[in-house]
Design a protein around this motif. Structure first.
Motif, PDB file in Angstrom:
ATOM      1  N   ILE A 322     -23.674  92.292 -79.531  1.00 58.59           N
ATOM      2  CA  ILE A 322     -22.894  92.818 -78.412  1.00 58.59           C
ATOM      3  C   ILE A 322     -22.652  94.309 -78.612  1.00 58.59           C
ATOM      4  N   GLY A 323     -22.982  95.076 -77.603  1.00 63.15           N
ATOM      5  CA  GLY A 323     -22.925  96.535 -77.703  1.00 63.15           C
ATOM      6  C   GLY A 323     -21.496  97.080 -77.753  1.00 63.15           C
ATOM      7  N   LEU A 324     -21.410  98.336 -78.159  1.00 66.77           N
ATOM      8  CA  LEU A 324     -20.102  98.960 -78.398  1.00 66.77           C
ATOM      9  C   LEU A 324     -19.288  99.088 -77.108  1.00 66.77           C
ATOM     10  N   GLU A 325     -19.915  99.552 -76.031  1.00 67.55           N
ATOM     11  CA  GLU A 325     -19.128  99.755 -74.808  1.00 67.55           C
ATOM     12  C   GLU A 325     -18.661  98.426 -74.225  1.00 67.55           C
ATOM     13  N   GLU A 326     -19.530  97.404 -74.281  1.00 71.57           N
ATOM     14  CA  GLU A 326     -19.126  96.069 -73.803  1.00 71.57           C
ATOM     15  C   GLU A 326     -17.957  95.560 -74.654  1.00 71.57           C
ATOM     16  N   THR A 327     -18.015  95.868 -75.940  1.00 72.05           N
ATOM     17  CA  THR A 327     -16.948  95.432 -76.854  1.00 72.05           C
ATOM     18  C   THR A 327     -15.636  96.144 -76.548  1.00 72.05           C
ATOM     19  N   LEU A 328     -15.719  97.448 -76.329  1.00 70.63           N
ATOM     20  CA  LEU A 328     -14.496  98.213 -76.024  1.00 70.63           C
ATOM     21  C   LEU A 328     -13.907  97.774 -74.686  1.00 70.63           C
ATOM     22  N   LEU A 329     -14.774  97.442 -73.736  1.00 67.49           N
ATOM     23  CA  LEU A 329     -14.276  96.950 -72.437  1.00 67.49           C
ATOM     24  C   LEU A 329     -13.583  95.603 -72.617  1.00 67.49           C
ATOM     25  N   SER A 330     -14.116  94.767 -73.516  1.00 65.22           N
ATOM     26  CA  SER A 330     -13.496  93.448 -73.747  1.00 65.22           C
ATOM     27  C   SER A 330     -12.097  93.618 -74.355  1.00 65.22           C
ATOM     28  N   ALA A 331     -11.954  94.632 -75.198  1.00 61.64           N
ATOM     29  CA  ALA A 331     -10.625  94.902 -75.793  1.00 61.64           C
ATOM     30  C   ALA A 331      -9.644  95.330 -74.696  1.00 61.64           C
ATOM     31  N   TRP A 332     -10.147  96.142 -73.764  1.00 59.94           N
ATOM     32  CA  TRP A 332      -9.300  96.616 -72.677  1.00 59.94           C
ATOM     33  C   TRP A 332      -8.931  95.474 -71.725  1.00 59.94           C
ATOM     34  N   ASN A 333      -9.884  94.610 -71.416  1.00 57.25           N
ATOM     35  CA  ASN A 333      -9.614  93.455 -70.537  1.00 57.25           C
ATOM     36  C   ASN A 333      -8.556  92.534 -71.144  1.00 57.25           C
ATOM     37  N   TRP A 334      -8.624  92.374 -72.462  1.00 56.94           N
ATOM     38  CA  TRP A 334      -7.623  91.571 -73.175  1.00 56.94           C
ATOM     39  C   TRP A 334      -6.242  92.227 -73.060  1.00 56.94           C
ATOM     40  N   GLU A 335      -6.205  93.531 -73.321  1.00 54.32           N
ATOM     41  CA  GLU A 335      -4.919  94.267 -73.271  1.00 54.32           C
ATOM     42  C   GLU A 335      -4.332  94.169 -71.858  1.00 54.32           C
ATOM     43  N   LYS A 336      -5.196  94.316 -70.863  1.00 57.76           N
ATOM     44  CA  LYS A 336      -4.691  94.270 -69.474  1.00 57.76           C
ATOM     45  C   LYS A 336      -4.134  92.885 -69.156  1.00 57.76           C
ATOM     46  N   ARG A 337      -4.805  91.848 -69.664  1.00 57.68           N
ATOM     47  CA  ARG A 337      -4.328  90.506 -69.339  1.00 57.68           C
ATOM     48  C   ARG A 337      -2.972  90.248 -69.983  1.00 57.68           C
ATOM     49  N   ILE A 338      -2.832  90.621 -71.249  1.00 55.65           N
ATOM     50  CA  ILE A 338      -1.555  90.281 -71.917  1.00 55.65           C
ATOM     51  C   ILE A 338      -0.410  91.165 -71.429  1.00 55.65           C
ATOM     52  N   ARG A 339      -0.754  92.330 -70.837  1.00 57.52           N
ATOM     53  CA  ARG A 339       0.320  93.206 -70.338  1.00 57.52           C
ATOM     54  C   ARG A 339       0.517  93.033 -68.828  1.00 57.52           C
ATOM     55  N   GLY A 340      -0.284  92.152 -68.219  1.00 51.81           N
ATOM     56  CA  GLY A 340      -0.151  91.943 -66.769  1.00 51.81           C
ATOM     57  C   GLY A 340      -0.564  93.159 -65.971  1.00 51.81           C
ATOM     58  N   ILE A 341      -1.559  93.890 -66.485  1.00 50.85           N
ATOM     59  CA  ILE A 341      -2.038  95.084 -65.762  1.00 50.85           C
ATOM     60  C   ILE A 341      -3.216  94.670 -64.898  1.00 50.85           C
ATOM     61  N   GLY A 342      -3.120  94.988 -63.603  1.00 48.75           N
ATOM     62  CA  GLY A 342      -4.213  94.623 -62.680  1.00 48.75           C
ATOM     63  C   GLY A 342      -5.350  95.623 -62.805  1.00 48.75           C
ATOM     64  N   ASP A 343      -6.455  95.317 -62.090  1.00 52.21           N
ATOM     65  CA  ASP A 343      -7.606  96.243 -62.115  1.00 52.21           C
ATOM     66  C   ASP A 343      -7.342  97.489 -61.293  1.00 52.21           C
TER      67      ASP A 343
END
Ligand code: WQD
Length: 343
Positions: A322-343
């Motif tokens: 899994i590439g670096l940018e896809e990985t960094l995006l997955s970290a951000w998607n996780w953070e957004k979900r646990i903080r209730g941040i929408g797109d």
């Protein structure tokens, strides 16, 4: 597959991702954790991903009586993946005795139970920190280990030695130490991920919390290293890639494919990235501009490290994919979900 895989520290970051991959590979998993650094709700999120909620016991493995009692009630464990440990580098400098007691005694209690109850196989969560600042890069499994930069790092080195010596003395035991480089990212479902308690020590959770507005700015520790942009280099590996390697290691032991009683594998991508490259990669992957400031080096940090992954690629048939940018995006998607941040 008959028999259960015991995952210690299975509600933690890498542990929870490994539980999912084990379940998806058809294994029956039981988790023990003392919940000192993770929440029991992780089990529900694992179930949402895999469809199965793993059995669970809340145990501090440093308690020998409770650990033995657990094994006396679970006769169907065929292998152990041992993640449970205190793991904050900075904290380990403040309270080294807690780190040595917790991390080493837990491991020795596990080994005592393996011998007593006839459980041959153990996979251990080790770390590239055992190499210190290598003299030569990339790092192979025969790169000499160096004095660790912290008591935490030293517990990893000492536990490798405990495993090596125990397996040498008791040939009914077989073990694999997996030396992780820098695990980052989260499961694509964003249902499990890294949830550091308090102020994150590690780079990527600090980045995602800064992007989420929880931290005011990211401090980049050092710009005077001998690297292309002056910031330090690490080998950042996707946590799902890392978890998959644990399934392969367990299967290597269960199917007697191991060549030695005790084996060691580096788990990295083989590529080094600077801190500023991670910052830029995060901004590119997410479209979120990061507020950061370059400050002095962090004491105890090494300058650069990345893995030679040949041995794991060839011997385990495993490769980080899994590439670096896809990985960094997955970290951000996780953070957004646990903080209730929408797109
Ligand atoms: C990475 C780089 C920092 C935070 C440690 C342990 C290792 C493993 C992973 C547990 C470094 C820089 C960081 C920040 C920064 N832990 N950084 N600003 O230190 O390589 O490894 O964590 O298994 O065993 O030793 O990881 O993420 O802390 O740092 O500039 O706010 O990011 O200086 O160059 P590290 P890290």
């Amino acid at each position: 597959m008959t028999g259960k895989i015991l995952v210690t520290g299975g509600t933690g970051y890498i542990g929870s991702h490994t539980v999912v991959e084990l379940q998806e590979a058809g294994y029956d998993v039981i988790v023990v954790d003392d919940l000192s650094n993770s929440g029991i709700d992780v089990l529900d999120n694992i179930a949402k991903i895999s469809g199965t909620k793993p059995a669970f016991s809340k145990i501090n493995l440093a308690d020998g009586v409770k650990t033995d009692n657990f094994f006396s009630r679970h006769h169907d464990i065929v292998a152990i993946i041992h993640f449970a440990a205190s793991k904050a580098v900075g904290e380990s400098v403040q309270i080294p005795l807690h780190y040595y007691r917790n991390n080493l005694v837990s491991t020795m209690n596990l080994l005592d139970c393996q011998l007593k109850y006839g459980i041959a196989n153990i996979v251990f969560s080790s770390s590239c920190t055992v190499y210190g600042q290598p003299d030569k890069l990339p790092v192979t499994e025969s790169t000499p280990r160096k004095d660790a930069e912290s008591p935490y790092g030293n517990t990893k080195r000492v536990i490798e030695d405990i495993l090596r010596d125990a397996i040498h003395a008791y040939p009914q035991l077989r073990g694999i130490a997996l030396r992780y480089f820098n695990p980052i990212g989260a499961h694509p479902s964003a249902l499990i991920g890294e949830l550091p308690l308090g102020v994150p020590q590690n780079l990527v959770p600090f980045i995602t919390q800064t992007a989420a507005g929880i931290r005011n700015e990211l401090k980049v520790f050092g710009s005077d290293y001998d690297t292309p942009d002056g910031s330090a280099i690490r080998d950042y590996i996707n946590v799902v890639d890392l978890a998959k390697a644990h399934v392969i290691a367990i299967e290597r032991l269960l199917h007697n494919r191991n060549k030695e009683g005790f084996e060691v594998f580096n788990l990295g991508t083989g590529n080094g990235s600077t801190v500023l490259e991670i910052v830029r990669g995060f901004e590119k992957a997410t479209g979120v501009k990061l507020n950061y400031k370059i400050v002095d080096r962090r004491p105890g940090d090494i300058e650069k490290i990345w893995a030679d992954t040949t041995y794991a690629n060839e011997e385990l048939g495993w490769k980080a994919r899994i590439g670096l940018e896809e990985t960094l995006l997955s970290a951000w998607n996780w953070e957004k979900r646990i903080r209730g941040i929408g797109d």
